[in-house]
Design an enzyme around this catalytic site. Structure first.
Site, PDB file in Angstrom:
ATOM      1  CG  ASP A 293      -7.514   5.198  -8.226  1.00  0.00           C
ATOM      2  OD1 ASP A 293      -6.748   5.934  -7.582  1.00  0.00           O
ATOM      3  OD2 ASP A 293      -7.300   3.970  -8.392  1.00  0.00           O
TER       4      ASP A 293
ATOM      5  CD  GLN B   7      -2.159   1.231  -8.300  1.00  0.00           C
ATOM      6  OE1 GLN B   7      -2.438   1.907  -9.280  1.00  0.00           O
ATOM      7  NE2 GLN B   7      -2.661   1.470  -7.115  1.00  0.00           N
TER       8      GLN B   7
ATOM      9  CB  SER C  99       0.162  11.252  -1.597  1.00  0.00           C
ATOM     10  OG  SER C  99      -0.079  10.564  -2.795  1.00  0.00           O
TER      11      SER C  99
ATOM     12  CB  SER D 110      -8.367   8.522   0.270  1.00  0.00           C
ATOM     13  OG  SER D 110      -7.891   9.861   0.226  1.00  0.00           O
TER      14      SER D 110
ATOM     15  CG  HIS E  33      -2.492  15.278  -0.917  1.00  0.00           C
ATOM     16  ND1 HIS E  33      -3.576  14.837  -1.624  1.00  0.00           N
ATOM     17  CD2 HIS E  33      -1.759  14.172  -0.650  1.00  0.00           C
ATOM     18  CE1 HIS E  33      -3.511  13.526  -1.788  1.00  0.00           C
ATOM     19  NE2 HIS E  33      -2.412  13.109  -1.205  1.00  0.00           N
TER      20      HIS E  33
ATOM     21  CB  ALA F 200      -0.901  -0.013   1.225  1.00  0.00           C
ATOM     22  CB  THR F 201       1.646   3.864  -2.051  1.00  0.00           C
ATOM     23  OG1 THR F 201       0.546   3.973  -2.972  1.00  0.00           O
ATOM     24  CG2 THR F 201       2.574   2.756  -2.501  1.00  0.00           C
TER      25      THR F 201
ATOM     26  CB  THR G 231       1.461   1.533 -13.869  1.00  0.00           C
ATOM     27  OG1 THR G 231       1.544   0.355 -14.661  1.00  0.00           O
ATOM     28  CG2 THR G 231       0.979   1.186 -12.473  1.00  0.00           C
TER      29      THR G 231
ATOM     30  N   GLY H  84      -6.675   6.627 -15.849  1.00  0.00           N
ATOM     31  CA  GLY H  84      -6.421   8.061 -15.779  1.00  0.00           C
ATOM     32  C   GLY H  84      -5.416   8.562 -16.785  1.00  0.00           C
TER      33      GLY H  84
END
Length: 221
Positions: free
Chosen positions: A103, A215, A53, A82, A58, A50-51, A210, A136
C-alpha cells in the site's frame, strides 16, 4: 464429525469475513474518524475522504482466488489497507506459502502491521506475511512470480506490471474502469504457455488505483 464441503467452507469464510472485517474496521478506522451514530460516522468518513471496501467483496475475491491460494502458494495483495484480507490470504497459503501486501500510504501500512501483530504476530515473524509501503501498480518483483494477485482498487487500464508478475497457471482479480464511470471486476488467468484469459465477473464501484499524492487529494490518475 465429517468435514464440511468446499461450498460449505466458502460460505462460512464469507460470513466470517463479513463479520470480522466489520469488527476490524471499527478498530482501524478509529484513528481516522469515529461517530456516536451511523450518520455521524458517515459524515466523518466523508470529511476525511476515507473509504472502506464492502466486506462481501473481500469474501468474493477470496472465493475467486481460492484454488490459487493453496499450501505453498505465493500471493500479492495490492492496496492491502487494513491488512485483514492480506492476513486471510496468508492463512490460506499455509505455513510454506508467502503473501505480500503493498500500500502506498505508509501510515496505513504501519497500522496494518499493528493489526496483524495484535491478532497473529507469527504471520509476520515467520516471513509468511510481509506488509510494505510502495506503488502497487508496479507490483513487487522481489516476490514474483505469484500464483494469486488481488487488487483492491480500480485500474483505468489493466496493469501490465502485475500481469508480468503473474505465474503461468496463476490468477489475478482486479476491478477495471475509470473512477465515476463504468467498472467491472475482472479475472485474469495466465495459461501455462503465457496466454492471458480475461473473464468479466460483475459490475462494481471501487476507488481508483492511483498514486499517494492523488489519493490523499481525492483525485484519479
Amino acid at each position: 464429525m465429517p468435514f464440511p464441503s468446499l461450498r460449505g467452507m466458502l460460505t462460512m469464510l464469507r460470513l466470517s469475513v463479513i463479520f470480522l472485517v466489520g469488527v476490524l474496521l471499527v478498530r482501524t478506522m478509529a484513528w481516522t474518524s469515529s461517530g456516536n451514530s451511523h450518520s455521524q460516522l458517515v459524515q466523518n468518513l466523508k470529511s476525511y475522504q476515507a473509504t472502506i471496501s464492502a466486506p462481501q467483496m473481500h469474501a468474493y475475491a477470496l472465493e475467486c482466488l481460492n484454488s490459487h491460494l493453496y499450501e505453498g502458494a505465493r500471493a500479492l495483495d495490492v492496496g492491502s489497507g487494513s491488512g485483514y484480507l492480506t492476513a486471510c490470504m496468508a492463512k490460506m497459503v499455509g505455513a510454506t506459502g508467502t503473501v505480500v501486501g503493498i500500500d502506498h500510504i505508509q501510515e496505513l501500512v504501519e497500522q496494518s502491521i499493528r493489526n496483524v501483530q495484535s491478532d497473529n504476530a507469527t504471520l509476520l515473524s515467520s516471513g509468511r506475511l510481509t506488509l510494505i509501503a510502495g506503488d502497487g501498480r508496479r507490483g513487487y518483483p522481489e516476490g514474483a512470480p505469484y500464483d494469486a494477485i488481488h487488487v483492491g482498487a480500480a485500474a483505468a487500464v489493466v496493469p501490465q506490471n502485475l500481469l508480468d508478475q503473474l505465474k503461468p497457471g496463476g490468477r489475478m482479480v482486479v476491478s477495471v474502469g475509470v473512477s465515476g464511470g463504468s467498472q467491472s471486476l475482472q479475472q485474469f488467468d495466465k495459461t501455462l504457455d503465457g496466454t492471458i484469459v480475461r473473464t468479466t465477473l460483475m459490475g462494481v464501484i471501487y476507488v481508483p488505483l492511483t498514486d499517494r499524492e492523488k489519493q490523499l487529494r481525492g483525485h484519479d490518475l
